[in-house]
Scaffold this motif. Structure first.
Motif, short mmCIF file in Angstrom:
data_model
loop_
_atom_site.label_atom_id
_atom_site.label_comp_id
_atom_site.label_asym_id
_atom_site.label_seq_id
_atom_site.Cartn_x
_atom_site.Cartn_y
_atom_site.Cartn_z
N ASP A 182 0.87 -1.08 -0.04
CA ASP A 182 0.09 -0.05 -0.08
C ASP A 182 0.77 1.19 -0.06
N ARG A 183 2.06 1.32 0.89
CA ARG A 183 2.44 2.57 0.85
C ARG A 183 3.43 2.74 -0.47
N ILE A 184 4.06 1.70 -1.06
CA ILE A 184 4.58 1.77 -2.29
C ILE A 184 3.73 2.27 -3.30
N ALA A 185 2.43 1.84 -3.30
CA ALA A 185 1.41 2.27 -4.28
C ALA A 185 1.34 3.63 -3.92
N ASP A 186 1.07 4.09 -2.72
CA ASP A 186 0.68 5.56 -2.29
C ASP A 186 1.93 6.42 -2.95
N VAL A 187 3.39 6.03 -2.63
CA VAL A 187 4.24 6.90 -2.82
C VAL A 187 4.90 7.02 -4.14
N PHE A 188 4.97 5.75 -4.61
CA PHE A 188 5.57 5.57 -6.10
C PHE A 188 4.83 5.52 -6.99
N ALA A 189 3.57 5.23 -6.77
CA ALA A 189 2.46 4.79 -7.86
C ALA A 189 2.80 3.53 -8.60
N VAL A 190 3.20 2.71 -7.96
CA VAL A 190 3.63 1.41 -8.45
C VAL A 190 2.76 0.11 -7.60
N GLU A 191 2.34 -0.68 -8.56
CA GLU A 191 1.84 -1.95 -7.74
C GLU A 191 2.86 -2.80 -7.42
N ALA A 192 2.56 -3.52 -6.33
CA ALA A 192 4.07 -4.22 -5.62
C ALA A 192 3.41 -5.30 -4.75
N THR A 193 4.24 -6.32 -4.81
CA THR A 193 3.99 -7.53 -3.77
C THR A 193 5.38 -7.52 -2.93
N ILE A 194 5.08 -8.14 -1.62
CA ILE A 194 6.30 -8.29 -0.87
C ILE A 194 6.62 -9.93 -0.84
N THR A 195 7.85 -10.32 -1.06
CA THR A 195 7.99 -11.64 -1.19
C THR A 195 9.06 -11.89 -0.27
N ASP A 196 8.83 -12.92 0.52
CA ASP A 196 9.91 -13.40 1.77
C ASP A 196 10.82 -14.27 1.05
N SER A 197 12.28 -13.77 1.60
CA SER A 197 13.36 -14.67 0.81
C SER A 197 14.17 -14.89 1.93
N VAL A 198 15.30 -15.83 1.56
CA VAL A 198 16.39 -16.11 2.77
C VAL A 198 17.13 -14.84 3.21
N VAL A 199 16.95 -13.73 2.22
CA VAL A 199 17.48 -12.58 2.81
C VAL A 199 16.56 -11.36 3.28
N GLY A 200 15.46 -11.94 3.40
CA GLY A 200 14.34 -11.14 4.07
C GLY A 200 13.26 -10.66 3.02
N PRO A 201 12.39 -9.46 3.46
CA PRO A 201 11.40 -9.30 2.45
C PRO A 201 12.01 -8.57 1.16
N ILE A 202 11.45 -8.91 0.16
CA ILE A 202 11.87 -8.26 -1.05
C ILE A 202 10.56 -7.66 -1.87
N PRO A 203 10.71 -6.37 -2.07
CA PRO A 203 9.55 -5.76 -2.88
C PRO A 203 9.63 -6.32 -4.29
N ILE A 204 8.57 -6.72 -4.95
CA ILE A 204 8.39 -7.01 -6.35
C ILE A 204 7.68 -6.08 -6.94
N LEU A 205 8.25 -5.16 -7.91
CA LEU A 205 7.25 -4.01 -8.45
C LEU A 205 6.76 -4.90 -9.84
N HIS A 206 5.41 -4.59 -10.13
CA HIS A 206 4.75 -5.12 -11.14
C HIS A 206 4.35 -4.24 -12.34
N ARG A 207 3.72 -2.98 -12.01
CA ARG A 207 3.38 -1.97 -12.88
C ARG A 207 3.18 -0.75 -12.46
N PRO A 208 3.24 0.16 -13.17
CA PRO A 208 2.80 1.46 -12.73
C PRO A 208 1.25 1.74 -12.57
N LEU A 209 1.01 2.41 -11.70
CA LEU A 209 -0.57 2.67 -11.39
C LEU A 209 -1.14 3.88 -12.10
#
Length: 90
Positions: free
Chosen positions: A63-90
């Motif tokens: 939600d914050r990534i969408a509000d600030v950067f106008a980009v749809e994102a999901t957060i993926t948990d990985s061995v190095v921690g949470p990683i934002p994956i950017l999908h498309r501009p909003l």
């Protein structure tokens, strides 16, 4: 960071080592995945104003990534921690 992926990781590892050794590191990083992976604390700003301050998991939310950067994102948990994956501009 205008470096190829290998050098991005090398530089961030050097900074992380300096921080572990007791140094203070302040880095302005626009690559959200690098920030999530390496930063102990993330400060998100928009137009010069503080939007959020905390751990990567606290600050880098879809939600914050969408509000600030106008980009749809999901957060993926990985061995190095949470990683934002950017999908498309909003």
């Amino acid at each position: 960071m205008s470096l190829d992926p290998r050098h991005q990781l090398v530089v961030m590892e050097l900074l992380a080592r300096a921080a572990r050794d007791g140094g203070a590191v302040l880095a302005i990083v626009h690559d959200l995945a690098l920030a999530a992976r390496f930063a102990d604390r993330v400060v998100m700003m928009e137009r010069g104003r503080l939007v959020a301050d905390g751990s990567a998991r606290e600050v880098l939310t879809p939600d914050r990534i969408a509000d600030v950067f106008a980009v749809e994102a999901t957060i993926t948990d990985s061995v190095v921690g949470p990683i934002p994956i950017l999908h498309r501009p909003l």
